[in-house]
Design a protein around this motif. Structure first.
Motif, PDB file in Angstrom:
ATOM      1  N   GLU A   6       0.835  -1.206   0.000  1.00 26.36           N
ATOM      2  CA  GLU A   6       0.000   0.000   0.000  1.00 26.36           C
ATOM      3  C   GLU A   6       0.870   1.257   0.000  1.00 26.36           C
ATOM      4  O   GLU A   6       0.588   2.220  -0.699  1.00 26.36           O
ATOM      5  CB  GLU A   6      -0.913   0.018   1.231  1.00 26.36           C
ATOM      6  N   GLU A   7       1.917   1.219   0.811  1.00 26.59           N
ATOM      7  CA  GLU A   7       2.844   2.355   0.881  1.00 26.59           C
ATOM      8  C   GLU A   7       3.490   2.605  -0.479  1.00 26.59           C
ATOM      9  O   GLU A   7       3.595   3.744  -0.929  1.00 26.59           O
ATOM     10  CB  GLU A   7       3.922   2.086   1.928  1.00 26.59           C
ATOM     11  N   GLU A   8       3.876   1.540  -1.149  1.00 28.63           N
ATOM     12  CA  GLU A   8       4.499   1.676  -2.473  1.00 28.63           C
ATOM     13  C   GLU A   8       3.491   2.171  -3.500  1.00 28.63           C
ATOM     14  O   GLU A   8       3.840   2.971  -4.376  1.00 28.63           O
ATOM     15  CB  GLU A   8       5.109   0.345  -2.898  1.00 28.63           C
ATOM     16  N   GLN A   9       2.249   1.740  -3.397  1.00 30.03           N
ATOM     17  CA  GLN A   9       1.218   2.236  -4.314  1.00 30.03           C
ATOM     18  C   GLN A   9       1.022   3.734  -4.130  1.00 30.03           C
ATOM     19  O   GLN A   9       0.834   4.472  -5.100  1.00 30.03           O
ATOM     20  CB  GLN A   9      -0.098   1.479  -4.101  1.00 30.03           C
ATOM     21  N   GLU A  10       1.076   4.185  -2.881  1.00 33.51           N
ATOM     22  CA  GLU A  10       0.976   5.621  -2.599  1.00 33.51           C
ATOM     23  C   GLU A  10       2.166   6.366  -3.201  1.00 33.51           C
ATOM     24  O   GLU A  10       2.019   7.449  -3.766  1.00 33.51           O
ATOM     25  CB  GLU A  10       0.907   5.841  -1.081  1.00 33.51           C
ATOM     26  N   MET A  11       3.338   5.765  -3.101  1.00 35.13           N
ATOM     27  CA  MET A  11       4.540   6.375  -3.675  1.00 35.13           C
ATOM     28  C   MET A  11       4.437   6.440  -5.199  1.00 35.13           C
ATOM     29  O   MET A  11       4.847   7.431  -5.811  1.00 35.13           O
ATOM     30  CB  MET A  11       5.781   5.582  -3.255  1.00 35.13           C
ATOM     31  N   SER A  67      15.094   2.560  -5.069  1.00 28.35           N
ATOM     32  CA  SER A  67      15.677   1.605  -4.130  1.00 28.35           C
ATOM     33  C   SER A  67      14.792   0.363  -3.975  1.00 28.35           C
ATOM     34  O   SER A  67      15.285  -0.710  -3.628  1.00 28.35           O
ATOM     35  CB  SER A  67      15.917   2.253  -2.767  1.00 28.35           C
ATOM     36  N   ARG A  68      13.504   0.502  -4.257  1.00 25.69           N
ATOM     37  CA  ARG A  68      12.572  -0.632  -4.161  1.00 25.69           C
ATOM     38  C   ARG A  68      12.352  -1.298  -5.523  1.00 25.69           C
ATOM     39  O   ARG A  68      11.439  -2.119  -5.662  1.00 25.69           O
ATOM     40  CB  ARG A  68      11.239  -0.159  -3.587  1.00 25.69           C
ATOM     41  N   ARG A  89       9.631  -4.755  -9.212  1.00 26.16           N
ATOM     42  CA  ARG A  89      10.422  -5.956  -8.978  1.00 26.16           C
ATOM     43  C   ARG A  89      10.197  -7.020 -10.048  1.00 26.16           C
ATOM     44  O   ARG A  89      10.019  -8.196  -9.764  1.00 26.16           O
ATOM     45  CB  ARG A  89      10.146  -6.492  -7.573  1.00 26.16           C
ATOM     46  N   GLY A  90      10.190  -6.563 -11.306  1.00 27.63           N
ATOM     47  CA  GLY A  90      10.107  -7.486 -12.427  1.00 27.63           C
ATOM     48  C   GLY A  90       8.722  -7.685 -13.014  1.00 27.63           C
ATOM     49  O   GLY A  90       8.591  -8.170 -14.133  1.00 27.63           O
TER      50      GLY A  90
END
Length: 123
Positions: A6-11, A67-68, A89-90
């Motif tokens: 969820e945090e990455e989707q926000e980013m 970085s992610r 991530r691919g």
């Protein structure tokens, strides 16, 4: 391979919205420069502070996505929605957002930035 959190989707969303918000504020700042309003220089100064904050947030967000191992790309626009894809991530995922949602989210984000600035000024 794991899907984005969820945090990455926000980013990912912020990676789209922050540049749009920066462009809008920059455009308004240029309008202030041409204005004859007596508060003009204060608006310009506040606009510059706001732009600096947003730019710093963009850089931070971009570095964190990198970085992610997440990359975001704009796709061709087929309709009134904005189309993107991101590779996490691919794995590749499509992403679309309606313009009205973009405007609404940018408005909320901008309000949060302004409140943050005003709060910092009081301290």
């Amino acid at each position: 391979m794991q899907k984005p959190t969820e945090e990455e989707q926000e980013m990912i969303l912020n990676s789209l919205l922050l540049p749009m918000m920066l462009t809008m504020i920059e455009k308004n700042g240029k309008e202030f420069e041409l204005s004859t309003n007596m508060l003009r220089r204060y608006y310009i100064a506040a606009t510059q502070i706001l732009m600096n904050r947003i730019h710093a947030e963009m850089v931070k967000n971009k570095n964190e996505l990198r970085s992610r191992q997440i990359k975001v790309f704009e796709e061709n626009r087929m309709d009134d929605d904005l189309h993107y894809k991101y590779i996490c991530r691919g794995y590749e995922y499509p992403f679309a957002i309606m313009r009205d949602v973009v405007r609404s989210k940018i408005s909320v984000m901008l309000g949060e930035y302004v409140v943050g600035l005003l709060t910092k000024m009081k301290e």
